[in-house]
Design a protein around this motif. Sequence first.
Motif, short mmCIF file in Angstrom:
data_model
loop_
_atom_site.label_atom_id
_atom_site.label_comp_id
_atom_site.label_asym_id
_atom_site.label_seq_id
_atom_site.Cartn_x
_atom_site.Cartn_y
_atom_site.Cartn_z
N THR A 42 -17.75 10.10 -17.41
CA THR A 42 -17.56 9.37 -18.47
C THR A 42 -16.07 9.49 -19.02
O THR A 42 -15.41 8.79 -19.72
N LEU A 43 -15.56 10.51 -18.37
CA LEU A 43 -14.18 10.78 -18.64
C LEU A 43 -13.24 9.47 -18.19
O LEU A 43 -12.37 9.09 -18.94
N LYS A 44 -13.92 8.97 -16.97
CA LYS A 44 -12.96 8.13 -16.52
C LYS A 44 -13.46 6.88 -17.33
O LYS A 44 -12.64 5.74 -17.14
N ALA A 45 -14.57 6.59 -18.05
CA ALA A 45 -14.76 5.44 -18.81
C ALA A 45 -13.98 5.69 -20.04
O ALA A 45 -14.10 4.60 -21.10
N MET A 53 0.81 -1.12 0.05
CA MET A 53 0.11 0.13 -0.12
C MET A 53 0.78 1.38 0.00
O MET A 53 1.78 1.38 0.83
N ALA A 54 0.78 1.95 -1.08
CA ALA A 54 1.43 3.11 -0.95
C ALA A 54 0.78 4.37 -0.11
O ALA A 54 -0.16 4.75 -0.25
N ILE A 84 4.31 -2.99 -8.25
CA ILE A 84 4.77 -1.73 -8.05
C ILE A 84 5.43 -1.36 -9.36
O ILE A 84 5.20 -0.01 -9.85
N HIS A 85 5.89 -2.05 -10.11
CA HIS A 85 6.36 -1.61 -11.54
C HIS A 85 5.22 -1.13 -12.36
O HIS A 85 5.15 0.03 -12.99
N SER A 86 4.08 -1.81 -12.23
CA SER A 86 2.81 -1.27 -13.01
C SER A 86 2.39 0.00 -12.57
O SER A 86 2.13 0.89 -13.26
N MET A 87 2.45 0.22 -11.26
CA MET A 87 2.18 1.44 -10.75
C MET A 87 2.72 2.46 -11.03
O MET A 87 2.51 3.69 -11.32
N PHE A 88 4.25 2.32 -11.03
CA PHE A 88 5.03 3.30 -11.58
C PHE A 88 4.72 3.65 -13.03
O PHE A 88 5.00 4.75 -13.67
N GLN A 89 4.56 2.87 -13.97
CA GLN A 89 4.26 2.91 -15.38
C GLN A 89 2.84 3.76 -15.30
O GLN A 89 2.63 4.70 -15.95
N LYS A 90 1.93 3.61 -14.58
CA LYS A 90 0.82 4.54 -14.47
C LYS A 90 1.00 5.83 -14.24
O LYS A 90 0.64 6.52 -14.71
N LEU A 91 1.93 5.96 -13.22
CA LEU A 91 2.32 7.06 -12.91
C LEU A 91 3.11 7.92 -13.85
O LEU A 91 2.72 9.10 -14.03
N THR A 132 -4.46 9.44 -6.14
CA THR A 132 -5.26 9.32 -5.04
C THR A 132 -5.80 7.73 -5.13
O THR A 132 -6.05 7.00 -4.45
N SER A 133 -6.43 7.52 -6.29
CA SER A 133 -6.92 6.18 -6.61
C SER A 133 -5.79 4.96 -6.53
O SER A 133 -6.01 3.99 -6.08
N MET A 134 -4.97 5.43 -7.04
CA MET A 134 -3.69 4.51 -7.00
C MET A 134 -3.33 4.11 -5.73
O MET A 134 -3.06 2.78 -5.04
N MET A 135 -3.31 5.08 -4.71
CA MET A 135 -2.93 4.79 -3.42
C MET A 135 -3.93 4.14 -2.61
O MET A 135 -3.73 3.29 -1.59
#
Lengths: 139, 646
Positions: B438-441, A1-2, A96-103, A132-135
């Motif tokens: 919708t943007l999230k979608a 959990m970040a 974690i890797h994928s989280m960083f990529q999303k980041l 926030t969603s990621m965390m």
Amino acid sequence: MAVCIAVIAKENYPLYIQSITTENELKFHYTVHTSLDVVDEKISAMGKALVDQRELYLGLLYPTEDYKVYGYVTNSKVKFVMVADSSNTALRDNEIHSMFQKLHNSYIDVMCNPFYNPGDCIHSRAFDNMLTSMMMQVC
Amino acid sequence: MEQGPGGAAAGPGGAGLLLPLSDAEQQRYSELFSLCCSPAPEGGSAPAPAAGGSKVGDLFRASQLPADTLHQITELCGAKRVGYFGPAQFYVALKLIAAAQSGLPIRIESIKSELPLPRFMALKNDNEMRYGNAAEIHGVKFQIPHATLEKNSFKRADEGDKKQETKSPPVSPMCSPPASPSNYQRILLNYGYGKSRSGLEQQHGVPYEARHSTNLQDGPATGNYGSKSALVHSSLSRSLSVEREPQDSSNYPDDPWRITEEQREYYINQFKSLQPDLNSFISGSVAKNFFTKSKLPIPELSHIWELSDVDCDGALTLPEFCAAFHLIVARKNGYPLPDTLPETLLPDYLQPASLKPKRDCALLDSYSESLPVSQQTRDFNRTEVRKLPEDYSYIKEFTLVDHLAIHTYLWNFLVGYLFLSLPFVHLTVSLIVQESNTLKARPRSRSYSSTSIEDAMKKGEEPPTPPPRPQKAHSRASSLDLNKIFQQNTQAVKSGWLPPPPALPPRPFVSQTEQVSEIELQPQMNRAPSQTEGSSPTRKEILLTQPPSKPIRRKFRSENQMLENQELTPTSSMTSSLPAVKPHLPAQKQSSKQKRAIQTAIRKNKEANAVLARLNSELQQQLKEVHKERIALETQLEQLRPVTVL
């Protein structure tokens, strides 16, 4: 959990720091700051090789008893540092890797905004939401 | 039940009259009927569920007919007699309502003819639905009452039940779904018709959701509410029934996030001013300059950009640009910025109610390709944008429906000159803000595989200028041409010599065409064979006909000289060809030659004008500089004078 995610500029000043908890925020800031040394060390260690070969994901920078710090460097020397809770052992490295990529993707989106000057603090709401969603999600 | 396209018998136990219903009417009535029906059919009659009395009453009241008329209708349709509103009675009642609204007397006979659809509660659109009319506009109008009522059904009916009705009739093979959006409404018509064809008893709200679903290819059961609601948004006219329960605020006519037709045209014109190709995009820097003129604070502009650039490629396509512009206008008018892009502002390919669901899939596929991100989104833009015009026409049709008074008063409610630059002038937006997710979608799937993402990162992690785009020179914000001219001219002035104008194609008698009058042309034409002698008299004539200002004349002369020097050799070759031309049919050739000469003269004059214009601008620049110097010197003088006096 970040618990804390930070975006550090090339010159090692923070562009964006967000912690999941408001107390002890200073502690996380301090942690991120000290982890920059480790990041630099890792970069320079790999720095002899070509930039392509240098891995973006730095992996676990150092663990403490409470949490682990992960690092990630982009091509433009912008660093992402993530402080993750040690208690959550289910976090795999590739997660974690994928989280960083999303980041990284979100960061690119911020950069694509012509109204954003590189080197400014990041105020993008979309970026905030994403982080926030990621965390939250990993919690 | 009848299978013919024009007919449908009234249901069992009904008034026993054969009611000719057009397809549109059928569809509409069945929809209304299902609307009024509760999931548990009243009266427990399985084959012919009855409409709930209260709902029927509400519906009838929504038709804005006087109460006694409604009573009459109820009596006539037989509901009073049988005690409930079966499908037959309901249909008859609807038809009577339509008749009443058209002004016909409430009689059984009056409903035998074709009538417009009954109107319910301030549905502004003219329900002149005639079956034969497959024009899209009618389709739109037809759809809109659907939409309004289906919104009702949202709250009233039990949606879950509606979805998969056990009684849902088999879809008739007639509703073959062609995929083009132009046939979309037709499909709806056929769809509904096909369903209702199979008998009134069985018909049970073949789910509107399905009917209105954008998945034309799918069977009736795959309606999805989300898509439908968005479809409703996009297709809804501004005239919405008050009867409708407040669902999404975006349904309301005063939705600030809906772009009206005029606004959209305005935005398109602005887009064209920045980028003439409507299918291309505006780069980030150009857009930044443009939007900065709006004098909104930069963080807000940044947020607006974030909202509107849905593919995050640093450039704005036309829909993105319209969305951004609209948000800016809204902000200027005081509306707080939403956190996510409202549905109505989404580009078509991302709107959940996209009329091309196949395209969505295609887009997702294209997204999941492992292309570098910027390229990927760029290609995506291009592929999407190419399909844009159709959708735009679509939206235009949707919004072509009559405007409510609200929008007229909004247009009157002008916000003055919002910005110094004209683009943002007097656009207004109405009241309520809508939140939507919708943007999230958005199907933002960057490929997460490591190799491609690294490539993507490398390409994406550039300094803020967006990746280079093919059209680099589409920025109109700075008049690059003028700048170039200034630079050129200033250099030339300093050197005392103008740069040669853009290469003039070699023409006969170029030197003569430098002049204004055509009359001089002809004698000079005749002098053509003797070009060398002609050059000096022509030169003199050029000098004589110089534009008035002296310095220009000097340069112009030099320019002419240069021109002449340049053109002498080509013209000599041309003149050699001319004598050959002359012997052939001299009379006709002369007239055509004259025409040609006139045309060349015109062309030359235009070029001369261009040259002169440039000279003018350059000289004005010089004038300004000289002014500045003069002012500087005067101030110096002022500073020095007290010293000397003392």
